[in-house]
Design a protein around this motif. Structure first.
Motif: not given
Ligand SMILES: [Fe+2]
Ligand SMILES: O=C(CO)[C@H](O)[C@H](O)COP(=O)(O)O
Length: 221
Positions: A35, A37, A69, A71, A174
């Motif tokens: 994962h 980020d 992920h 963001m 998460d």
């Molecule tokens: Fe995350």
């Protein structure tokens, strides 16, 4: 096909100067996916890395499943470069996006799976109309932006609602997830588990990953 239990370590709090080694170690210790980020300093008040770093990681780690992920304020902008970098699952937040259907379509056209993420303040009802378009829904259990925060158990009704309405959906949690909070997540119906600090910092990563996977499996029908 029935859903499976997957553990995906977040490398956010790992030694990013040794990202490939840290990632390989997690995979060797049983991680099902990585994962990654990605933060842009605008959607969240923190900055991490982007597609150049993911591409370098992919050059060293050929086989693993990569989730990014995202963001970021404009997820559409990074679809092509992340696909080129070898990302498998592109998970983005719906909050800043005007046309979620368009972004999901572009991700699929770029050859990636689609994940839809919601922040703690976003109702699960806001994602309902898009769920059928997604391969996975991510329910954040901390305010996105930083690793090492405390798990928000009050997000579990969202997970329960999704599991009750979509028995075959991959549901990811998460933020603050580890051995102490995994039971709560698994019981609510989450089957993709992101865990950063609790796994990366563990003395025995294999044990922690295996134990968490077993807890999730014990709740799967
Ligand atoms: Fe995350
Ligand atoms: O998206 C994230 C933060 O925005 C991270 O994936 C998450 O915080 C994982 O780290 P930890 O398990 O330490 O909370």
């Amino acid at each position: 096909m029935s859903i499976q239990a997957k553990i995906g370590p977040s490398i956010l709090n790992a030694d990013l100067a040794n990202l490939a080694e840290e990632s390989q170690k997690l995979l060797d210790n049983g991680a099902d996916y990585l994962h990654l980020d990605v933060m842009d300093g605008t959607f969240v008040p923190n900055l991490t890395f982007g597609h150049p770093m993911v591409k370098c990681l992919r050059n060293k780690i050929k086989e693993a499943f990569f989730e990014t992920h995202m963001m970021v304020q404009n997820p559409e902008q990074w679809i092509a470069p992340m696909s080129d970098a070898g990302v498998n699952l592109y998970t983005f937040h719906i909050e800043p996006v005007e046309d979620v259907c368009k972004v999901t379509r572009l991700i699929q056209e770029a050859g990636m799976k689609v994940g839809l993420a919601i922040k703690p303040g976003t109702s699960v009802k806001d994602i309902e109309k898009y769920v059928e378009l997604a391969d996975l829904v991510l329910v954040m259990t901390v305010e996105p932006g930083f690793g090492g925060q405390s798990f928000m158990a009050d997000m579990m009704p969202k997970v329960e609602w999704l599991r009750n309405n979509y028995p075959n959906l991959d549901i990811e949690v998460d933020g603050g997830v580890g051995p102490k909070t995994i039971d709560c997540c698994a019981k609510a119906g989450a089957n993709w588990i992101v865990s950063g600090t609790a796994v990366v910092g563990a003395a025995d990563q294999r044990q922690v990953i295996g134990d968490m996977r077993n807890v999730v499996k014990s709740y799967l029908k």
